[in-house]
Design an enzyme around this catalytic site. Structure first.
Site, PDB file in Angstrom:
ATOM      1  N   HIS A  84       0.073  33.748 -13.331  1.00  0.00           N
ATOM      2  CA  HIS A  84       0.253  33.857 -11.884  1.00  0.00           C
ATOM      3  C   HIS A  84      -1.099  33.687 -11.176  1.00  0.00           C
ATOM      4  O   HIS A  84      -1.239  32.878 -10.256  1.00  0.00           O
ATOM      5  CB  HIS A  84       0.884  35.224 -11.576  1.00  0.00           C
ATOM      6  CG  HIS A  84       1.000  35.563 -10.119  1.00  0.00           C
ATOM      7  ND1 HIS A  84       2.202  35.766  -9.501  1.00  0.00           N
ATOM      8  CD2 HIS A  84       0.054  35.741  -9.156  1.00  0.00           C
ATOM      9  CE1 HIS A  84       2.004  36.051  -8.223  1.00  0.00           C
ATOM     10  NE2 HIS A  84       0.692  36.053  -7.992  1.00  0.00           N
ATOM     11  N   GLU A  85      -2.102  34.432 -11.657  1.00  0.00           N
ATOM     12  CA  GLU A  85      -3.423  34.377 -11.022  1.00  0.00           C
ATOM     13  C   GLU A  85      -4.108  33.031 -11.250  1.00  0.00           C
ATOM     14  O   GLU A  85      -4.787  32.516 -10.376  1.00  0.00           O
ATOM     15  CB  GLU A  85      -4.317  35.507 -11.535  1.00  0.00           C
ATOM     16  CG  GLU A  85      -3.830  36.895 -11.187  1.00  0.00           C
ATOM     17  CD  GLU A  85      -3.642  37.098  -9.687  1.00  0.00           C
ATOM     18  OE1 GLU A  85      -4.422  36.533  -8.898  1.00  0.00           O
ATOM     19  OE2 GLU A  85      -2.692  37.801  -9.314  1.00  0.00           O
TER      20      GLU A  85
HETATM   21 ZN   LIG Z   1      -0.469  36.349  -6.325  1.00  0.00          ZN
END
Ligand SMILES: [Zn+2]
Length: 394
Positions: A84-85
């Site tokens: 996600h990051e």
């Molecule tokens: Zn995020």
């Protein structure tokens, strides 16, 4: 170049061990760190999965199997947060934003982006990239679960599908500093073409969510005696802090806008020679110019900073034998700045616990001295609201 290697050293030191963060390597050119708080979260997840979720959803397996499933699931959960990051970071790079690092901690991940978005569109694309990856992962794991694999795999995949979708939904709440808050910020920015106004409004909405979460968490704790819902209050507190910091950061940034290190630094600071004794320093320098710190030179290269406080701590009997070199803060431990750096960036660096003053170095040569008080003075002179320097939390 000497200045570069010294800067890199300082950078490296910053990346190691500060704030309990452990660097675990680089993924696609982005440094990834783990915060110690994550250990507690992983332990909690493993425990609740092995003890509650898996035995009730996939009955009939052994305790060891549940434990194994729980460990695999929580590691894959960490990997999901990381992806996600990384999604944010990679899109940010494409939009011309420098990415310092990613830190995984208690509530997921934080990608440290440096610089400003060129347009609301760029901010929007960076903000949605993370949740899009979470949705993709959620769907993928759900499909695996639906395909009817062995029950061990089914349990892990179903939970990962569920948790990734929850992660996406939670992050899309329009609560700054969550991703949804950034989407909202981008929309407000586009609507009114006013970055600072958009930040103020998004921050106020974010703070509203913060209070709401705290109230909900406390209410559940008080009325249902539910400890497990108390984490809502923690998330609320985190949102509140983040949203406030963002508003302050923009106020500071506005007050310092356009200013660079060269505009604020002390240009020809009184310097000391590394080889001179403390006695010589007291007679020749400190007698006529009383400053709190002095750049230390060897030839004309800066090698450290001498704090008057540490000189004062040297017993008078040692003054003729002790040298400045042995008393100074060595260059590796001094914050190094460049003349071109923005005042906002310098403020951030000087707010680190390692020291509130830095040497301005140009091509390895001393260009000046800058302290956090020099910046604070500029903030007071500027028409900023009446508050001190307030850097963005990192
Ligand atoms: Zn995020």
């Amino acid at each position: 170049m000497a200045s570069e290697s010294a800067t890199q050293q300082a950078e490296k030191r910053k990346n190691q061990g500060m704030n309990g963060n452990l660097s675990i390597g680089r993924f696609g050119g982005v440094e990834v760190r783990l915060n110690w708080s994550l250990l507690a979260v992983v332990a909690l997840i493993v425990w609740s999965l092995a003890d509650g979720v898996f035995p009730s959803q996939n009955p009939g397996l052994s305790d060891n199997t549940y434990l194994g499933m729980a460990v695999v699931a929580s590691l894959l959960f960490l990997a999901s947060i990381l992806l996600h990051e990384l999604g944010h970071s990679w899109v940010a790079r494409r939009e011309g934003i420098e990415v310092d690092s990613i830190t995984l901690w208690l509530f997921g991940g934080v990608a440290q982006l440096k610089g400003r978005f060129r347009s609301p569109g760029a901010e929007f694309r960076v903000a949605v990239s993370g949740p899009l990856i979470s949705i993709g992962l959620g769907v993928l794991f759900m499909l695996i679960a639906v395909a009817g694999p062995p029950t061990e795999v089914d349990g892990v995949a179903a939970w990962l599908g569920y948790i990734n979708l929850i992660l996406a939904v939670f992050n899309l709440l329009p609560a700054s500093p969550l991703d949804g808050g950034r989407v909202l910020h981008a929309a407000l920015w586009r609507a009114k073409r006013d970055y600072a106004w958009a930040t103020r409004v998004a921050s106020e909405i974010g703070q509203g969510f913060g209070y709401l979460f705290i109230a909900l968490g406390l209410a559940m704790f008080v009325f249902q005696g539910s400890f497990s819902r108390a984490w809502l209050a923690f998330i609320g507190w985190f949102l509140l802090q983040g949203a406030r910091a963002e508003a302050r950061y923009v106020a500071t940034e506005q007050a310092l806008s356009g200013l660079r290190v060269r505009d604020l630094m002390v240009r020809h600071p009184v310097t000391v020679n590394a080889d001179s004794t403390i006695g010589r320093f007291m007679d020749d320098v400190a007698g006529s110019h009383r400053f709190t710190t002095y750049p230390v030179l060897e030839g004309d290269r800066p090698v450290g900073l001498l704090a008057f406080a540490s000189v004062a701590a040297v017993p008078r009997s040692d003054w003729d034998t002790r040298r400045v070199r042995e008393t100074m803060i060595p260059l590796e431990e001094v914050t190094l700045l460049t003349e071109d750096e923005t005042a906002v960036d310098a403020l951030e660096e000087l707010s680190a616990p390692t020291g509130n003053r830095g040497l301005v170095v140009d091509d390895g040569n001393l260009a000046g001295l800058l302290s956090i008080t020099d910046i604070a003075r500029a903030l007071e002179v500027g028409r900023s609201p009446a508050r001190g320097p307030s850097p963005r939390p990192t």
